[in-house]
Motif scaffolding. Structure first.
Motif, mmCIF file in Angstrom:
data_model
loop_
_atom_site.group_PDB
_atom_site.id
_atom_site.type_symbol
_atom_site.label_atom_id
_atom_site.label_comp_id
_atom_site.label_asym_id
_atom_site.label_seq_id
_atom_site.Cartn_x
_atom_site.Cartn_y
_atom_site.Cartn_z
ATOM 1 N N GLY A 44 -5.623 4.903 3.580
ATOM 2 C CA GLY A 44 -6.218 5.922 2.733
ATOM 3 C C GLY A 44 -5.242 7.053 2.482
ATOM 4 O O GLY A 44 -4.220 7.189 3.182
ATOM 5 N N GLU A 46 -9.838 8.857 -4.130
ATOM 6 C CA GLU A 46 -10.430 7.553 -4.443
ATOM 7 C C GLU A 46 -9.408 6.436 -4.219
ATOM 8 O O GLU A 46 -8.227 6.627 -4.500
ATOM 9 C CB GLU A 46 -10.903 7.537 -5.909
ATOM 10 N N TRP A 62 -6.948 -0.511 -1.874
ATOM 11 C CA TRP A 62 -6.560 0.835 -2.283
ATOM 12 C C TRP A 62 -5.754 0.748 -3.573
ATOM 13 O O TRP A 62 -4.584 0.377 -3.570
ATOM 14 C CB TRP A 62 -5.747 1.537 -1.190
ATOM 15 N N ARG A 63 -6.417 1.092 -4.697
ATOM 16 C CA ARG A 63 -5.788 1.091 -6.026
ATOM 17 C C ARG A 63 -4.891 -0.138 -6.209
ATOM 18 O O ARG A 63 -3.668 -0.018 -6.413
ATOM 19 C CB ARG A 63 -4.984 2.376 -6.222
ATOM 20 N N SER A 68 -2.031 4.477 7.226
ATOM 21 C CA SER A 68 -2.534 3.108 7.409
ATOM 22 C C SER A 68 -2.599 2.835 8.898
ATOM 23 O O SER A 68 -1.790 3.361 9.674
ATOM 24 C CB SER A 68 -1.641 2.083 6.702
ATOM 25 N N LEU A 86 -11.162 5.430 2.303
ATOM 26 C CA LEU A 86 -10.516 4.679 3.372
ATOM 27 C C LEU A 86 -11.003 3.243 3.300
ATOM 28 O O LEU A 86 -12.174 2.961 3.567
ATOM 29 C CB LEU A 86 -10.848 5.297 4.730
ATOM 30 N N VAL A 87 -10.112 2.330 2.945
ATOM 31 C CA VAL A 87 -10.504 0.953 2.666
ATOM 32 C C VAL A 87 -9.454 0.000 3.231
ATOM 33 O O VAL A 87 -8.367 0.421 3.659
ATOM 34 C CB VAL A 87 -10.633 0.713 1.143
ATOM 35 N N TYR A 89 -6.698 -0.712 7.676
ATOM 36 C CA TYR A 89 -7.246 0.217 6.700
ATOM 37 C C TYR A 89 -6.167 1.169 6.221
ATOM 38 O O TYR A 89 -5.168 1.409 6.918
ATOM 39 C CB TYR A 89 -8.367 1.058 7.325
ATOM 40 N N ALA A 148 0.900 4.170 -2.860
ATOM 41 C CA ALA A 148 0.518 5.538 -2.522
ATOM 42 C C ALA A 148 1.630 6.521 -2.867
ATOM 43 O O ALA A 148 1.386 7.581 -3.459
ATOM 44 C CB ALA A 148 0.153 5.623 -1.044
ATOM 45 N N PHE A 197 0.835 -1.205 0.000
ATOM 46 C CA PHE A 197 0.000 0.000 0.000
ATOM 47 C C PHE A 197 0.868 1.254 0.000
ATOM 48 O O PHE A 197 0.632 2.196 -0.767
ATOM 49 C CB PHE A 197 -0.915 -0.002 1.228
ATOM 50 N N LEU A 211 -6.374 -2.288 3.132
ATOM 51 C CA LEU A 211 -5.173 -1.966 2.368
ATOM 52 C C LEU A 211 -5.147 -2.558 0.955
ATOM 53 O O LEU A 211 -4.784 -1.857 0.012
ATOM 54 C CB LEU A 211 -3.928 -2.417 3.146
#
Length: 276
Positions: free
Chosen positions: A271, A244, A253-254, A202, A247-248, A269, A76, A72, A250
């Motif tokens: 974001g 986008e 996330w994309r 995270s 908050l999801v 999580y 990011a 993640f 890990l």
């Protein structure tokens, strides 16, 4: 306190952060080194291996969560660098593990600059030795004292507060108790940052650890007291614009190519949000 890092949020009663160098350095498990072992690093000792094995015996998801955090973070940082962010402040950076934040950012933009921060003396000394290079520096400081981080001469030498910066808090707020107001600490950091700056965060959660058949004996709790639920973690993004997909978990996330096939094994999580 370490992040991208340091600990996974699980601790046995005998686990505590190391407070200095000395001959007992490798005799007690250290959260940063346990995490280092879990993500495939080499900077760990027998005590750290044994601690990690105790975690994994009860909850093999610990390794999945640690590895997912690294992935993640890389996604990011890469996306933000591609969007034009050239400054990164990684607080609770943990022991170096490839790819490090500066390696990811500089693979997109060779001019990217990264300041690593950790309060663990082992982490800080390793960082100075292994992460020294163009556009990087490591300082020893504590997230609980953000003013000391922001006023540090090394940070001021490398980062321009008038330009957007990505503040990375990966698996570090788990170690800040509610009574220490972690939400206020994040707000202070983001108040310092220029408009257009981003928060990469995270956080370990207990939302996915409910299993009556696990034997948690020997642990203070299934996850550390710092684990928080979704609504609490959302509070860290107050006043910011979540990018986008929000908050999801890990892995969600994309994810891109090579994403984990079973997000349920990741107890955290993540974001990214932008300061208006």
């Amino acid at each position: 306190m370490n992040s991208s890092g340091a600990g996974i949020g699980l601790r046995t009663p005998g686990s505590r952060p190391h407070t200095g160098h000395g001959r007992d350095q490798g005799r007690q498990a250290n959260p940063a080194r346990v995490y280092n072992y879990l993500v495939g690093g080499k900077d760990n000792y027998l005590a750290d291996y044994e601690q990690a094995q105790r975690f994994l015996k009860v909850a093999p998801e610990v390794r999945d969560t640690a590895l997912s955090n690294r992935r993640f973070l890389a996604r990011a940082v890469r996306d933000l660098a591609a969007d034009g962010i050239t400054q990164f402040l990684d607080i609770g950076s943990g022991l170096p593990v490839n790819p490090n934040v500066h390696e990811v950012a500089q693979s997109v933009n060779p001019l990217a600059r990264v300041v690593y921060v950790d309060n663990d003396p082992i982490v800080a000394s390793h960082g100075r030795a292994l992460l020294a290079g163009s556009g990087t520096t490591t300082i020893r400081a504590d997230l609980r004292e953000p003013e000391r981080i922001l006023d540090h001469q090394e940070l001021r030498r490398l980062l321009d507060p008038q330009q957007p910066v990505a503040i990375v808090l990966a698996f570090v707020l788990d170690y800040i108790a509610d009574a220490e107001d972690p939400w206020g600490l994040v707000a202070e950091l983001m108040d310092w940052a220029a408009p257009g700056s981003c928060l990469v965060l995270s956080h370990v959660t207990g939302d996915f650890t409910q299993n009556p058949y696990r034997d948690w004996s020997g642990f203070t709790s299934p996850v550390s007291s710092g684990a928080r639920d979704l609504s609490q973690i959302q509070g860290f993004f107050s006043g910011l614009e979540l990018l986008e997909p929000g908050l999801v978990q890990l892995p969600l996330w994309r994810p891109g190519i090579g994403a984990e096939h079973d997000p349920s094994r990741v107890w955290a999580y993540g974001g990214v949000a932008r300061k208006p």
